[in-house]
Design an enzyme around this catalytic site. Structure first.
Site, PDB file in Angstrom:
ATOM      1  N   TYR A  51       0.846  -1.201   0.000  1.00 33.83           N
ATOM      2  CA  TYR A  51       0.000   0.000   0.000  1.00 33.83           C
ATOM      3  C   TYR A  51       0.873   1.238   0.000  1.00 33.83           C
ATOM      4  CZ  TYR A  51      -4.957  -0.272  -0.131  1.00 33.83           C
ATOM      5  OH  TYR A  51      -6.218  -0.365  -0.586  1.00 33.83           O
ATOM      6  N   GLU A  60      -0.469   4.782  -0.550  1.00 34.97           N
ATOM      7  CA  GLU A  60      -1.295   5.984  -0.775  1.00 34.97           C
ATOM      8  C   GLU A  60      -0.446   7.237  -0.634  1.00 34.97           C
ATOM      9  OE1 GLU A  60      -4.739   5.912   1.730  1.00 34.97           O
ATOM     10  OE2 GLU A  60      -5.767   4.456   0.467  1.00 34.97           O
ATOM     11  N   THR A 118      -3.129   5.596 -22.129  1.00 31.64           N
ATOM     12  CA  THR A 118      -3.002   4.258 -21.569  1.00 31.64           C
ATOM     13  C   THR A 118      -1.613   3.773 -21.958  1.00 31.64           C
ATOM     14  OG1 THR A 118      -3.940   3.304 -23.580  1.00 31.64           O
ATOM     15  CG2 THR A 118      -5.449   3.677 -21.744  1.00 31.64           C
ATOM     16  N   LYS A 120      -1.512  -0.158 -25.233  1.00 32.47           N
ATOM     17  CA  LYS A 120      -1.902  -0.315 -26.645  1.00 32.47           C
ATOM     18  C   LYS A 120      -0.632  -0.307 -27.509  1.00 32.47           C
ATOM     19  CE  LYS A 120      -6.405   1.288 -25.350  1.00 32.47           C
ATOM     20  NZ  LYS A 120      -7.420   2.356 -25.342  1.00 32.47           N
ATOM     21  N   ARG A 140      -1.470  -2.755 -18.328  1.00 25.48           N
ATOM     22  CA  ARG A 140      -2.745  -2.027 -18.358  1.00 25.48           C
ATOM     23  C   ARG A 140      -2.683  -0.945 -17.295  1.00 25.48           C
ATOM     24  NH1 ARG A 140      -5.616  -5.335 -21.408  1.00 25.48           N
ATOM     25  NH2 ARG A 140      -7.290  -3.873 -21.726  1.00 25.48           N
TER      26      ARG A 140
HETATM   27  C1  PLP Z   1      -8.483   2.678 -24.550  1.00 25.60           C
HETATM   28  C2  PLP Z   1      -8.813   4.100 -24.409  1.00 25.60           C
HETATM   29  C3  PLP Z   1      -9.246   4.628 -23.176  1.00 25.60           C
HETATM   30  C4  PLP Z   1      -9.601   3.785 -21.973  1.00 25.60           C
HETATM   31  O1  PLP Z   1      -8.702   2.913 -21.493  1.00 25.60           O
HETATM   32  P1  PLP Z   1      -9.136   1.726 -20.511  1.00 25.60           P
HETATM   33  O2  PLP Z   1      -7.819   1.268 -19.992  1.00 25.60           O
HETATM   34  O3  PLP Z   1      -9.844   0.718 -21.348  1.00 25.60           O
HETATM   35  O4  PLP Z   1     -10.004   2.289 -19.449  1.00 25.60           O
HETATM   36  C5  PLP Z   1      -9.460   5.994 -23.109  1.00 25.60           C
HETATM   37  N1  PLP Z   1      -9.278   6.794 -24.179  1.00 25.60           N
HETATM   38  C6  PLP Z   1      -8.883   6.311 -25.367  1.00 25.60           C
HETATM   39  C7  PLP Z   1      -8.699   7.247 -26.523  1.00 25.60           C
HETATM   40  C8  PLP Z   1      -8.655   4.951 -25.527  1.00 25.60           C
HETATM   41  O5  PLP Z   1      -8.301   4.491 -26.721  1.00 25.60           O
END
Ligand code: PLP
Length: 411
Positions: free
Chosen positions: A50, A52, A225, A228, A234
């Site tokens: 933890y 915070e 994020t 991707k 994540r």
């Molecule tokens: C994927 C995405 C998000 C959200 O991400 P999560 O991890 O799925 O909550 C927000 N904005 C854009 C432009 C995205 O492509």
């Protein structure tokens, strides 16, 4: 190994998912294969802690090591995105959706006006969808692409901004296949006195590698994020000019989150180091080359692409006139081991549950070492299955054999 011995049920499910990921062509534009090293950080004892608060200002004891982890993630993020000295980084957002809400909450009051891209034209749920809390708390005005070019028309966006005087203009996309001119967005924001925010979740890897224009020289706040095209864990990160730092940090913690996920933050550190390598730059260049090659091959098979092609990792196919809707096409291709998702196209006449489009991305297949030649093969399989539904099972076997030659990172 202990999961195998002590919880066979979960172990077996993970093995099955590993096998599935190895044997399919992964074309979901928001997915990727992260490295073994990132997975190792995610599955580490850092999960137990933890923490915070922020490094050196924590509410719990025992943070000597995780402080270093978080500071390293921040330092490496600065390098991966060439952040100017007067910019700040927060690596604590749990994922992309909380990250965007945290920015709105930091810089706006409920009811304030935000301008963002329409969902049907490629915006995200957190950009003011009616079913999302963002759309309930703030007054969203949506801009779109033009019917003719299916691209952003910056003059139109300026006109709309002038009319609605938003406090914040958001440039962020989940299904826009073209390069975004962030400098033009900055001009628009300046003309109406709005804060300029970019959500580069999809293209972050391309931006870091220098194969897509960066919003950082022009914008006030940039969110992304990390899972991707950036190929990390994540998670979400917020980068902003120093003058917004205190408001952003307070909004993340304690404004909307509790303890940060230090295992994910370690994963961010690992991914940001990877992003600085020559190999990652080459990978990102190949992602774009593959997207262009796949676009061309699909067009040669007679498919219409929204905007006529792709400048990034993402392609939006229009199935209008193909005697199949997006939902059936998605399911049929899944039977053939080709994984992608149905998507609205601009001015779609069909419903969001069964729209006219399919969204494809090349980030994951490029991580497996596939190149232009393999993109032609993928296009021919997609064309074959959509033309003759009965070949799906046969294609699945071919895909299984084909993917064996392209081992995915981390599997
Ligand atoms: C994927 C995405 C998000 C959200 O991400 P999560 O991890 O799925 O909550 C927000 N904005 C854009 C432009 C995205 O492509």
């Amino acid at each position: 190994m202990s999961l195998k011995n002590n919880d066979k049920q979960v172990y077996d499910l993970i093995q099955k998912e590993r096998k599935r990921q190895a044997e399919v062509l992964e074309l979901i534009a928001s997915e990727n294969y992260t490295s073994k090293e990132v997975l190792e950080a995610l599955g580490s004892v850092l999960n137990n802690k933890y923490a915070e608060g922020y490094p050196r200002k924590r509410y719990y004891a025992g943070n000597e090591i995780v402080d270093q982890v978080e500071e390293l993630a921040i330092a490496r993020t600065r390098e991966a995105f060439d952040l100017p000295i007067d910019w700040h980084v927060n690596v604590q957002p749990y994922s992309g959706s909380p990250m965007n809400l945290e920015v709105y909450n930091a810089l706006l009051e409920p009811g304030d006006t935000i301008m963002a891209l329409d969902l049907a034209h490629g915006g995200h749920l957190t950009h003011g969808s009616k079913v999302n809390v963002s759309g309930k708390l703030y007054n969203f005005v949506h801009y779109g692409v033009t019917a003719k070019s299916e691209r952003l028309d910056y003059m139109e966006i300026l006109k709309l901004a002038d009319q609605h005087r938003p406090k914040l203009i958001l440039s962020g996309f989940t299904a826009y296949p073209r390069e975004i001119d962030f400098e033009k967005f900055r001009d628009i924001a300046d003309k109406v006195g709005a804060i300029a925010m970019a959500d580069i979740s999809h293209i972050a890897g391309l931006v870091s590698a220098g194969v897509h224009m960066s919003p950082i020289p022009f914008f006030d706040v940039v969110t992304t994020t990390t899972h991707k095209t950036l190929r990390g864990p994540r998670a979400g990160i917020i980068m902003c000019k120093d003058k917004y730092a205190t408001a952003i940090d307070k909004s993340v913690f304690p404004g909307s989150q509790g303890g940060p996920h230090e295992n994910a933050i370690a994963g961010i550190a690992v991914a940001m180091k990877e992003a600085k390598t020559a190999a990652f730059r080459k990978y990102s260049e190949q992602v774009v080359k593959n997207s262009k090659a796949l676009s061309k091959a699909l067009q040669d098979f007679g498919f219409r692409l929204v905007s006529g092609g792709s400048d990034n990792h993402l392609i939006l196919m229009d199935l209008t006139g193909k005697n199949i809707g997006g939902k059936d096409a998605q399911n049929l291709l899944e039977k053939a081991g080709i994984i992608l998702n149905r998507n609205m196209i601009p001015f779609d006449k069909r419903s969001p549950m069964d729209p006219s489009g399919l969204r494809l991305g090349t980030a994951a297949v490029t991580s497996r070492g596939m190149k232009e030649k393999e993109m032609s093969k993928i296009a021919s399989w997609i064309a074959a299955v959509i033309t003759d539904h009965s070949v799906a099972e046969q294609v699945k076997e071919e895909v299984k054999r084909f993917t064996k030659n392209f081992p995915a990172p981390g599997l």
